[in-house]
Design a protein around this motif. Structure first.
Motif, PDB file in Angstrom:
ATOM      1  N   MET A   1       0.826  -1.207   0.000  1.00 19.49           N
ATOM      2  CA  MET A   1       0.000   0.000   0.000  1.00 19.49           C
ATOM      3  C   MET A   1       0.863   1.261   0.000  1.00 19.49           C
ATOM      4  O   MET A   1       0.395   2.342  -0.362  1.00 19.49           O
ATOM      5  N   ASN A   2       2.120   1.117   0.399  1.00 20.09           N
ATOM      6  CA  ASN A   2       3.010   2.283   0.430  1.00 20.09           C
ATOM      7  C   ASN A   2       3.777   2.490  -0.886  1.00 20.09           C
ATOM      8  O   ASN A   2       4.579   3.411  -0.994  1.00 20.09           O
ATOM      9  N   ASN A   3       3.550   1.617  -1.862  1.00 18.47           N
ATOM     10  CA  ASN A   3       4.250   1.744  -3.146  1.00 18.47           C
ATOM     11  C   ASN A   3       3.951   3.104  -3.792  1.00 18.47           C
ATOM     12  O   ASN A   3       2.827   3.629  -3.696  1.00 18.47           O
ATOM     13  N   GLN A   4       4.948   3.647  -4.455  1.00 17.18           N
ATOM     14  CA  GLN A   4       4.785   4.947  -5.100  1.00 17.18           C
ATOM     15  C   GLN A   4       5.466   4.944  -6.469  1.00 17.18           C
ATOM     16  O   GLN A   4       6.421   4.220  -6.703  1.00 17.18           O
ATOM     17  N   GLU A   5       4.931   5.801  -7.347  1.00 13.28           N
ATOM     18  CA  GLU A   5       5.508   5.960  -8.682  1.00 13.28           C
ATOM     19  C   GLU A   5       5.574   7.444  -9.023  1.00 13.28           C
ATOM     20  O   GLU A   5       4.611   8.180  -8.818  1.00 13.28           O
ATOM     21  N   ARG A   6       6.731   7.871  -9.540  1.00 17.58           N
ATOM     22  CA  ARG A   6       6.890   9.273  -9.938  1.00 17.58           C
ATOM     23  C   ARG A   6       7.420   9.327 -11.370  1.00 17.58           C
ATOM     24  O   ARG A   6       8.424   8.703 -11.687  1.00 17.58           O
ATOM     25  N   ILE A   7       6.721  10.072 -12.220  1.00 21.82           N
ATOM     26  CA  ILE A   7       7.127  10.236 -13.617  1.00 21.82           C
ATOM     27  C   ILE A   7       7.353  11.715 -13.875  1.00 21.82           C
ATOM     28  O   ILE A   7       6.492  12.549 -13.586  1.00 21.82           O
ATOM     29  N   SER A   8       8.511  12.035 -14.408  1.00 18.38           N
ATOM     30  CA  SER A   8       8.867  13.427 -14.704  1.00 18.38           C
ATOM     31  C   SER A   8       9.243  13.543 -16.177  1.00 18.38           C
ATOM     32  O   SER A   8      10.056  12.764 -16.684  1.00 18.38           O
ATOM     33  N   LYS A   9       8.629  14.517 -16.868  1.00 20.06           N
ATOM     34  CA  LYS A   9       8.931  14.770 -18.277  1.00 20.06           C
ATOM     35  C   LYS A   9       9.379  16.219 -18.435  1.00 20.06           C
ATOM     36  O   LYS A   9       8.730  17.130 -17.930  1.00 20.06           O
ATOM     37  N   ASN A  10      10.485  16.396 -19.129  1.00 23.03           N
ATOM     38  CA  ASN A  10      11.087  17.724 -19.266  1.00 23.03           C
ATOM     39  C   ASN A  10      11.296  18.073 -20.738  1.00 23.03           C
ATOM     40  O   ASN A  10      11.782  17.249 -21.510  1.00 23.03           O
ATOM     41  N   TYR A  11      10.908  19.310 -21.092  1.00 21.99           N
ATOM     42  CA  TYR A  11      11.074  19.801 -22.451  1.00 21.99           C
ATOM     43  C   TYR A  11      11.830  21.130 -22.410  1.00 21.99           C
ATOM     44  O   TYR A  11      11.688  21.906 -21.464  1.00 21.99           O
TER      45      TYR A  11
END
Length: 202
Positions: A84-94
């Motif tokens: 339940m503590n799992n996390q995902e972070r996605i970062s996109k840079n232009y």
């Protein structure tokens, strides 16, 4: 790797000239992946980047042009005992901007150069948790950047070759579109990073 480049540069005595009235296109592609784990959790990061350029050599040794860039980062955190503590972070840079380059021929095979660029950048970060009711938070940043980077061009054949970069200086100043928060960063990684790209002079 740095010692290898130095040996190659000293061993070859010929260089490609940056001649007035010519054009060049270049691009760097990068991929990086890492994984850290222990008895209770695991963190995995994947990163991809692409940065094309087009330049015009208006004067011997001097070039101006347009640069752009895209990068994507994905970070996943998983926990062995409590998913339940799992996390995902996605970062996109232009980014898109202009640059000026000064280059100096050492021989017909090698060319030293230094780039100074500046322009606009945009970043979008999405965070998702894996609680019983997953929630996604998105934050977008807009701002400006400036960068200085030296490099080495290796002419393989007919002014087609490889660009070698060893880091440099980068400054960015961005502002969040959601809460007006500001983010100012200064990076100095000269001699601490290494990248390879392709380049063609016309």
């Amino acid at each position: 790797m740095k010692k290898m480049l130095l040996v190659i540069a000293l061993a070859v005595v010929s260089f490609a000239n940056a001649q007035k009235g010519t054009y060049f296109v270049s691009g760097n592609v990068s991929f990086w992946s890492s994984k850290d784990s222990n008895n209770s959790s695991e963190s995995k990061t994947d990163r991809f980047g692409f940065s094309p350029r087009i330049g015009y050599q208006f004067k011997d040794n001097w070039t101006v042009g347009i640069e752009s860039g895209f990068s994507s980062d994905k970070n996943v955190y998983t926990y062995q005992e409590n998913a339940m503590n799992n996390q995902e972070r996605i970062s996109k840079n232009y980014s898109v901007g202009a640059f000026v380059r000064y280059s100096k021929s050492l021989s017909q095979m090698f060319l030293l150069y230094a780039d100074l660029g500046a322009g606009y950048k945009n970043s979008k970060e999405t965070n998702t948790n894996s609680f019983s009711n997953p929630v996604t938070f998105t934050n977008t940043f807009d701002g400006v950047y400036a960068a200085f980077a030296p490099g080495l061009f290796l002419n393989i054949k007919n002014n087609f070759g490889l660009n070698f970069g060893i880091g440099g200086l980068t400054y960015s100043n961005t502002k969040s579109d959601q809460n007006n928060g500001k983010n100012s960063n200064f990076y100095f990684n000269f001699g601490q990073s290494f990248n390879i790209g392709l380049s063609k002079n016309f």
